[in-house]
Scaffold this active site. Sequence first.
Site, short mmCIF file in Angstrom:
data_model
loop_
_atom_site.label_atom_id
_atom_site.label_comp_id
_atom_site.label_asym_id
_atom_site.label_seq_id
_atom_site.Cartn_x
_atom_site.Cartn_y
_atom_site.Cartn_z
CG HIS A 1 -1.38 -1.73 0.66
ND1 HIS A 1 -1.91 -1.70 -0.59
CD2 HIS A 1 -1.48 -3.04 1.06
CE1 HIS A 1 -2.31 -2.92 -0.95
NE2 HIS A 1 -2.05 -3.74 0.05
NE ARG B 1 -5.06 -5.17 -3.87
CZ ARG B 1 -4.46 -5.82 -2.88
NH1 ARG B 1 -4.63 -5.43 -1.63
NH2 ARG B 1 -3.67 -6.86 -3.13
#
Length: 311
Positions: free
Chosen positions: A274, A226
């Site tokens: 992402h 993340r």
Amino acid sequence: MGAVLLATKPSGLAMWRDALLAVDPALEIRLWPDWGREEEIESAVIWGAQYLAELRRFPDLRLIVSMGAGVDHLVLPPGPPPGVPVARLKDGMLTQGMAEWVLLNVLRFHRQDPEYRALQAARVWEELPPPETAKRRIGILGLGEIGGAAARLCAHLGFPVMGWSRRPKDQPGIEALHGAAGLDAMLARSDILVCLLPLTPETRGIINARTLGLLPPGAFLINGGRGGHAVQEDILAALDSGALAGAALDVFEPEPLPPEHPFWVHPKVFMTPHAASFTIPSSAAPQVVENIHRARDGRPLINLVDFAAGY
Ligand code: NDP
């Protein structure tokens, strides 16, 4: 029999409905926001924290399934309705995608691809020193579903692989480390550092000036966890000082990364938006349906999120 409520972006609803029905055609499925009678909703299969507050309106809800692996967005307030368990995915295709993305970037750096591209652009015919697989040590932060798969893939190719987890682990062919001492010991020997951790209060900011400073000079960083795992300014400083030779980044904070951020144009940064991996509903559906059945029958659920641990 209770109903299953699906809540994700509108373009994904029909695909999820069809995937679940392919496994169990008898399921009664409702698509957000047309949930019908509130007391009929028994399970909710969701992607995104924006649905959590609203889920409190369903009095007989006994299961929430998140359509991904990472749950950092779900453990923040308001969180799930009190007492309702949350399951996450451990899906072979999602894991395979992540492992492939790691391998892509390990080989990119190991095989000096950025240097060869620069030589090509300059029309320079030059051989670089041959890379030695057995000497390129890979350290993986997070040795769970995804980190474990990436570790095995790299070890299979002959890279020496270390992995770091919260609890001690025994994985054949992988040097497993844990705890604060294990972290520093691993960093000092990681020519390529890969982050595949969940984002929790303990792991937020774990890639920072101190930890990057422990890496061997000229190491590479691959972050597929993340964005919050990394102090982005510290990565830039390490790249600019040469402490880091390159960084492959799939995750950022915030997302989308603002257009003015230096990562976009940094010659040593290799970005994906992402997009390292995706949840394929048809692949994930069997375990989701299994949990729906288990919740209905009162049997133990699989792939539960541990809210105390934060993942
Ligand atoms: P798992 O829960 O299976 O594994 C997490 C690993 O991290 C475990 O080995 C765990 O240790 C370790 N860990 C957690 N907290 C700590 C800590 N404080 N110190 C040391 N180790 C710790 O998760 P997954 O492998 O399925 O997923 C990992 C993450 O990958 C997700 O949370 C998400 O952030 C990211 N992800 C990113 C995607 C992308 O597209 N970029 C897609 C999917 C996931 P232990 O084994 O002891 O529990």
